[in-house]
Scaffold this motif. Structure first.
Motif, PDB file in Angstrom:
ATOM      1  N   GLU A 193     -12.582   8.278  -2.368  1.00 29.47           N
ATOM      2  CA  GLU A 193     -11.633   7.170  -2.364  1.00 29.47           C
ATOM      3  C   GLU A 193     -12.058   6.014  -1.458  1.00 29.47           C
ATOM      4  OE1 GLU A 193      -7.306   8.829  -2.718  1.00 29.47           O
ATOM      5  OE2 GLU A 193      -8.581  10.256  -1.652  1.00 29.47           O
ATOM      6  N   ASN A 215       1.210   4.967   0.838  1.00 24.24           N
ATOM      7  CA  ASN A 215       0.506   5.934   1.676  1.00 24.24           C
ATOM      8  C   ASN A 215       0.572   7.340   1.079  1.00 24.24           C
ATOM      9  OD1 ASN A 215       0.018   3.817   3.500  1.00 24.24           O
ATOM     10  ND2 ASN A 215       2.048   4.114   4.406  1.00 24.24           N
ATOM     11  N   GLU A 216      -0.293   8.216   1.578  1.00 26.24           N
ATOM     12  CA  GLU A 216      -0.426   9.558   0.998  1.00 26.24           C
ATOM     13  C   GLU A 216       0.858  10.359   1.066  1.00 26.24           C
ATOM     14  OE1 GLU A 216      -2.321   7.889   3.495  1.00 26.24           O
ATOM     15  OE2 GLU A 216      -3.212   9.688   4.370  1.00 26.24           O
ATOM     16  N   ASP A 217       1.723  10.070   2.026  1.00 21.55           N
ATOM     17  CA  ASP A 217       2.954  10.849   2.149  1.00 21.55           C
ATOM     18  C   ASP A 217       4.131  10.168   1.452  1.00 21.55           C
ATOM     19  OD1 ASP A 217       3.369   8.730   3.844  1.00 21.55           O
ATOM     20  OD2 ASP A 217       3.955   9.929   5.582  1.00 21.55           O
ATOM     21  N   ALA A 222      -5.472  10.639  -5.612  1.00 23.33           N
ATOM     22  CA  ALA A 222      -6.933  10.762  -5.710  1.00 23.33           C
ATOM     23  C   ALA A 222      -7.306  11.321  -7.078  1.00 23.33           C
ATOM     24  CB  ALA A 222      -7.471  11.656  -4.601  1.00 23.33           C
ATOM     25  N   ARG A 223      -6.481  12.230  -7.581  1.00 21.35           N
ATOM     26  CA  ARG A 223      -6.800  12.889  -8.849  1.00 21.35           C
ATOM     27  C   ARG A 223      -6.479  12.030 -10.068  1.00 21.35           C
ATOM     28  NH1 ARG A 223      -3.564  18.211  -7.833  1.00 21.35           N
ATOM     29  NH2 ARG A 223      -3.282  17.398  -5.718  1.00 21.35           N
ATOM     30  N   GLY A 251      -6.957   8.609 -10.113  1.00 20.62           N
ATOM     31  CA  GLY A 251      -7.678   7.337 -10.145  1.00 20.62           C
ATOM     32  C   GLY A 251      -7.938   6.707  -8.797  1.00 20.62           C
ATOM     33  N   GLY A 252      -7.363   7.273  -7.735  1.00 18.11           N
ATOM     34  CA  GLY A 252      -7.626   6.702  -6.414  1.00 18.11           C
ATOM     35  C   GLY A 252      -6.366   6.180  -5.768  1.00 18.11           C
ATOM     36  N   PRO A 253      -6.527   5.552  -4.595  1.00 19.06           N
ATOM     37  CA  PRO A 253      -5.370   5.071  -3.835  1.00 19.06           C
ATOM     38  C   PRO A 253      -4.560   4.054  -4.645  1.00 19.06           C
ATOM     39  CG  PRO A 253      -7.392   4.951  -2.544  1.00 19.06           C
ATOM     40  CD  PRO A 253      -7.803   5.259  -3.927  1.00 19.06           C
ATOM     41  N   SER A 267      -2.440   0.685  -4.419  1.00 22.15           N
ATOM     42  CA  SER A 267      -2.113  -0.535  -3.681  1.00 22.15           C
ATOM     43  C   SER A 267      -2.045  -1.672  -4.681  1.00 22.15           C
ATOM     44  CB  SER A 267      -3.206  -0.886  -2.662  1.00 22.15           C
ATOM     45  OG  SER A 267      -3.325   0.068  -1.654  1.00 22.15           O
ATOM     46  N   ALA A 268      -1.392  -2.751  -4.284  1.00 26.01           N
ATOM     47  CA  ALA A 268      -1.446  -3.966  -5.106  1.00 26.01           C
ATOM     48  C   ALA A 268      -1.349  -5.166  -4.195  1.00 26.01           C
ATOM     49  CB  ALA A 268      -0.314  -3.986  -6.120  1.00 26.01           C
ATOM     50  N   HIS A 325       0.849  -1.189   0.000  1.00 26.87           N
ATOM     51  CA  HIS A 325       0.000   0.000   0.000  1.00 26.87           C
ATOM     52  C   HIS A 325       0.886   1.241   0.000  1.00 26.87           C
ATOM     53  CE1 HIS A 325      -3.402  -2.577   0.894  1.00 26.87           C
ATOM     54  NE2 HIS A 325      -2.818  -3.029   1.992  1.00 26.87           N
ATOM     55  N   GLN A 373      -8.937  -0.394  -5.627  1.00 21.72           N
ATOM     56  CA  GLN A 373      -8.898   0.972  -5.100  1.00 21.72           C
ATOM     57  C   GLN A 373      -9.543   1.876  -6.145  1.00 21.72           C
ATOM     58  OE1 GLN A 373      -5.741  -0.728  -5.496  1.00 21.72           O
ATOM     59  NE2 GLN A 373      -6.138  -1.640  -3.523  1.00 21.72           N
ATOM     60  N   ILE A 374     -10.439   2.742  -5.674  1.00 21.59           N
ATOM     61  CA  ILE A 374     -11.096   3.649  -6.628  1.00 21.59           C
ATOM     62  C   ILE A 374     -11.247   5.029  -6.020  1.00 21.59           C
ATOM     63  CG2 ILE A 374     -12.422   1.852  -7.807  1.00 21.59           C
ATOM     64  CD1 ILE A 374     -14.867   2.774  -6.142  1.00 21.59           C
ATOM     65  N   ASN A 375     -11.434   5.988  -6.886  1.00 12.34           N
ATOM     66  CA  ASN A 375     -11.934   7.282  -6.475  1.00 12.34           C
ATOM     67  C   ASN A 375     -13.307   7.394  -7.121  1.00 12.34           C
ATOM     68  OD1 ASN A 375     -12.468   9.857  -5.715  1.00 12.34           O
ATOM     69  ND2 ASN A 375     -10.610  10.762  -6.552  1.00 12.34           N
TER      70      ASN A 375
END
Lengths: 723, 723
Positions: free
Chosen positions: B423, A431-433, A552-553, A555-557, A559-560, A429, B563-565
């Protein structure tokens, strides 16, 4: 929360005539009691989640007895109460009426025609014609190669010896423990430490008759396992007590319970016959391995057959293994299950052969050593193995040339473990940062979290410190087989690598969306996306943190997750050098120096690999010198504690030197083989061979404890235990 | 584990001159104390994880004061000690020296030119030219459509009214609580109940200066949130105390702390001016909304502006919103944040207009109601909306025709909430026995787990009972925005559906491997794989359990993560009917009957949808009739408890009837819209309109409590609080 305690059999073998719970149930504070009658009958289906297969019916009956108790310590009932003290008091109020039956403890006694038979529905498997009489031999396994009798006819020298080993315990510091909460709708949470949360979930579900999806197994940090926590003992009892009482139930074994009721590895009798030409070429090998299974089938005798001859290129070989029931706790996996026992015998006998031939024992091993293209006695043909390199490294090592003093000796022994692959899942995953979480499904028993994080960091091109590895519960990650068999860095590493590669593809896609170019025109290098190729355009590279922050802009988070059944594990070979000094007055053996040389494939985390090698050697030295179960005439264990069952402590040990030979496994993305098991295989023979070198006295029975060595030095044949 | 308690400001507005911790630190059992000085300065960056955006600097200063305290209850220091009692004792030993400043509580006072200004670095945003003087108005928002002055010139009738509402609390039963454990290497685990474990993780990381990957946030089951747990208060304090003390730290707010220091929604003043033709066509609407932000910017005034006019097709409209700082706790989201306040005013005023025009209020709404193709006052053009159908259902409902008795009245009000996407991540794991685990990243605050499981069961074609839904921690699932905005069944449902579809593709692939045919030649139907097409061959269908059981042999475990937005949320409209009976002697209002009619898109779990509708109405009735914060002259809250702040109890409520209108959302795989928020929008106006119908007396100030209604009935103008 309630505390539960377990009523255990005081007899090695007895029929349960009646169980009266009335007085115990009447004790204030007692909330529930279960006996075998509370559990469903589980059909005799085989299941394997990780290291060892289990017969589910046996597993169920090992968790709690039905009809008969089969060893001292066998669970008969369990009580849940408001405190441990009340639960303990209630145990004394449970009245169990037994008809004591004759018992049998040792393999040769158990194989005798007139032996008391543990199970009237077990007939020896693996022999023709199918027997009609029940037997304590649950199965016979045999591997043959070439013509073993012709091989012995070709031999100039034949050595035939008998060796014995004692059951030894894995000696994990944390006893088995669990907390189980069953909600009124059946939704269940299990907290327990084990080598496999998915194993805990699957086996508990079958023992209690629950849907797997209704059980969430949360892996607590493990305080040692070494194979001994690839099986369950407590969870089904706590489950049923929780279901009955409507409250969460905790059970923690005492050390005494661990010794009396959980699996050590087998004690065994191993016969080895080797034939060789005068020039040292081994022409034939014949081995017979008789392993204690304990009260239910399932000794690791097959691995003993396979592993002990695996380091050799022998044209004619026959190995036969017997899985033998006896009135002891059911054995459990222990680091390289089965291999050290057979190898103690074969590696001792090779040493005896070398002495007989007057050939240097390392040279003898090099001469007969398995190499690429060798067909092993159990079938496969070796490829990309590093065995001979470990022998060459041993020959070149300063240790090998150091002079020895009086009463000192040097022993050599080799070892093999095939390592394992199998089912693993991993998720990465972002993360946002820009930090990264990697979730694996395997309990970390040897530092695997760090290795997982390193492989992910390598693929993503980010610093190791940015990656946090986590062991997920059974709802946090796809199915993953247990930690064991030296499979995790190999199979789990393959899964995390693939997941990280999928993340890289996604990161490239997100950069492509940002730049409005094709993902094919994006290259990932050193943690950044770059436009690649003439037509990609000119853009500032985007690092992982920037892409993550904008995900987010785009397509979203990000992860795989990956699920695999990993194939292509790489066999592991090792050569050990051991120097000892013998105190001829006391029979005490001091390990002066120890060097373990091992083909580790590629060392993902070198200091953890070293730690694994050192840990295996330390356990092997304990097995060699001191550890043994001592039973009285009634089959009751006399030393169920660490004061009387003596594992090595730090002051018993020299610094154990390690040499990592790296012959990468071509079927792993980073070349990993397993590393954790093979180091426990050679130490017992290495120590025995060193004692023989120091004293001229050959010990063929473990443990080589001071009284036994002293007796041998004094020329007094010590009374030989059966094994 | 240590227990922590928080030292809070006794003043509504004061400068902190000094904090002396010496005596507190000397108290035996005190292990750590933190003040604002222990926390990093967080830059004023906007972040949004789910429902509401937050300025991270404000959030940090709301968690613990720096320099000034801005409301009674503002945290000044936190103490960790061996017991709650010792921590409480230590609070009294902390010496804080304050310079008390003038305070301001209400929007119009705070907007006055001579008002005490809370922040000297906040200048009103959204107006030109950019102001040079700091202000309590943090921002002005405005939406315009058409020519509102021309619209009023066209009108035959103009109604202009002023309405006020009080801040009300979300009233969740479980206070805020957390347990934070920071290991020496910074690896952190947070257990807390919230509406978003990823929100907790992200905000805490920023407040304390940690990497996100170092924090694992485990979502505890939530005891109510209603928007109020989309923000953090305690986690950064517990984190710093744990870091300082080296021990896990637990903080649990008392109910009093919840009232004094956590966000209610805004109190407000709303002015509404409506113009209409005699035939009922509304020609113009002008609204001005002034919302309390509390001590930091961030009232939901923009949503108030948008939602209150959204149900109408008005050619000329202007709406202006003011976000107004005052010395109260920072407001937090509360179910359809901002919408009920503006709608109370607009829906009351529509009722007043209907009475003035002599037109049935439902008919007036139908005439002016938004429909497909209507351009809303805030911009978008509606599509696939069910608003008029809710009005038609109301007209046709038996409730609407039931005769009323003396002192009884019927009120109508409508409402809108746009619902949300965003999200979401989801994983579907197929277990070895064919049961299924679905892991989502959203705390379940309204039954969403059941809805997730139902959608997965539907896609897989297996019974609902075989699917276990689980809310994962931040390492168990990809990033997921918070639960709020009625987004989870929509966005989370889209994610689980896609994950289940990926699993179906994998199941088909595994069947294809088993049959050695192409995956394209496999069809999935009713939980089974069938060979499809003329050339596929003839095979017995394989059910999910069989494929799952054999998955190791066909490639490994079967899982899928998505994962989606999520885009394409469907707007929600509702119409409520409310009958009341007024006790003219006491001023008490009894709700006789209540019917909520709502376009729910598609009801995934109808009884949970009903529960959401009933719950929203119940909270709206409390807001309408009784709930209010009462402050003394010094800005100190006088009723911080459920005895004096009266939420409705079961005996206050009739059975609330629900009518689910289903106009499916075409952009969701199952047609889901959000359902949880819109039911709280109409009740205040519905009750006010019913009281007016029963008594002829119009109440424009909330709450419509017995003393206020009694005063109005007696014709005595009750002293009007500012809002």
């Amino acid at each position: 929360m309630l505390w539960a305690k377990i009523k255990r059999s005081p007899h090695a073998h007895a029929r349960i005539l009646s169980i009266n719970l009335d007085k115990a149930l009447a004790l204030p504070g007692v909330k529930a009691i279960v006996t075998g009658a509370d559990f469903p009958d589980v059909p005799p289906e085989k299941a394997q989640i990780g290291a060892a297969p289990h017969n589910l019916r046996d597993l169920s009956r090992n968790c709690i007895a039905r009809g008969k108790v089969l060893y001292e310590g066998h669970a008969v009932a369990a009580v849940a109460a408001v405190s441990p003290a009340v639960a303990a008091e209630a145990l004394d109020l449970i009245e169990v009426e037994y008809e004591v039956l004759p018992h049998v403890m040792d393999v040769e006694a158990a194989m005798a025609p007139d032996a008391p038979v543990l199970h009237d529905d077990i007939f020896t498997a693996g022999i023709e014609p199918r027997p009609t009489k029940p037997s304590n031999v649950s199965k016979v396994v045999r591997f043959t190669k070439g013509d073993v009798e012709a091989g012995f006819r070709d031999a100039d020298v034949i050595i035939e010896r008998r060796y014995t080993t004692k059951p030894v315990h894995q000696g994990y510091i944390e006893p088995h423990a669990c907390l189980v909460s069953v909600a009124p709708d059946g939704q269940t949470t299990i907290w327990s430490s084990s080598q496999g949360q998915f194993m805990v979930r699957a086996y508990t579900a079958r023992m209690v008759g629950a849907d797997i999806a209704n059980i969430r197994a949360i892996p607590a940090e493990i305080g040692g396992g070494f194979g001994g926590k690839t099986i369950i003992y407590l969870e089904p009892l706590a489950y049923m007590l929780s279901k009955k009482s409507g409250r969460p139930v905790k059970i923690v074994m005492s050390r005494e319970e661990v010794f009396r009721a959980t699996g050590p590895t087998s004690g065994a009798v191993v016969e080895v016959k080797l034939g060789a030409k005068k020039d040292g070429r081994i022409t034939a090998a014949k081995t017979v391995l008789k392993y204690q299974a304990g009260a239910f089938p399932g000794s690791p005798v097959q691995q003993g057959c396979i592993c002990s001859l695996a380091p050799y290129d022998i044209p004619n070989a026959e190995t036969t293994g017997y899985d033998v029931l006896c009135n002891r706790p059911k054995v459990a996996a222990y680091r390289a299950p089965g291999a050290p026992i057979g190898s103690f015998a074969v590696e001792s006998c090779i040493d005896e052969l070398a002495r007989e031939l007057g050939i240097n024992p390392l040279e003898l091993r090099r001469l007969n050593g398995a190499r690429d293209g060798t067909k092993a006695a159990h079938g496969p043909t070796w490829n990309n193995i590093g065995y001979l390199r470990t022998i060459e490294e041993a020959m070149a090592h300063p240790h090998y040339r150091t002079p020895l003093g009086p009463n000192q000796g040097r022993g050599i022994a080799c070892g093999f473990w095939h390592n394992a692959g199998g089912e693993s899942s991993a998720a990465v995953h972002v993360n946002e940062d820009g930090t990264v979480t990697v979730t694996e499904g395997h309990p970390d028993i040897g530092g695997s979290r760090a290795s997982m994080a390193m492989m992910v960091a390598e693929v993503l091109g980010v610093p190791f410190e940015n990656v946090r590895p986590v062991v997920g519960d059974t709802t946090a990650i796809g199915f993953s087989a247990s930690t064991g068999g030296s499979r995790v860095t190999f199979a789990g590493g393959m899964a995390v690598t693939q997941a990280a590669q999928k993340v890289v593809e996604e990161l490239k896609k997100r950069a492509a969306i940002t730049w409005d170019i094709s993902p094919d025109a994006v290259e990932w290098k050193d943690g950044k996306a770059y436009p690649a190729g003439a037509n990609a355009g000119s853009f500032e590279p985007l690092d992982l943190a920037t892409i993550a922050n904008r995900s987010a802009r785009t397509g979203g988070p990000i992860s795989a997750e990956v699920q695999i059944n990993a194939q292509g594990q790489g066999p592991g070979f090792t050569t050990h050098l051991c120097d000892v000094e013998v105190d001829r007055e006391t029979g005490a053996v001091k390990i002066l120096r120890y060097t373990a040389i091992q083909d580790v494939g590629r060392a993902i985390h070198p200091s953890y690999v070293e730690g694994q090698m050192q840990g295996g050697v330390a356990q092997g030295i304990g097995w060699a010198l001191n550890e043994e179960y001592i039973y009285d005439q009634d089959g009751r264990l006399e030393n169920p504690g660490f004061l009387d069952y003596r594992v090595p402590v730090a002051s018993d040990m020299p610094m154990i030197d390690t040499v990592m030979v790296e012959v990468p496994n071509p079927r792993h993305p980073f070349g990993a083989r397993g590393v954790g098991e093979v180091p426990i295989v050679p130490p017992m023979a290495a120590v025995a061979n060193a004692i023989a070198d120091a004293t001229g006295v050959r010990l063929r029975d473990l443990p080589m404890s001071p009284p036994r060595l002293l007796a041998a030095l004094d020329g007094e044949p010590m009374r030989q235990a059966a094994e």
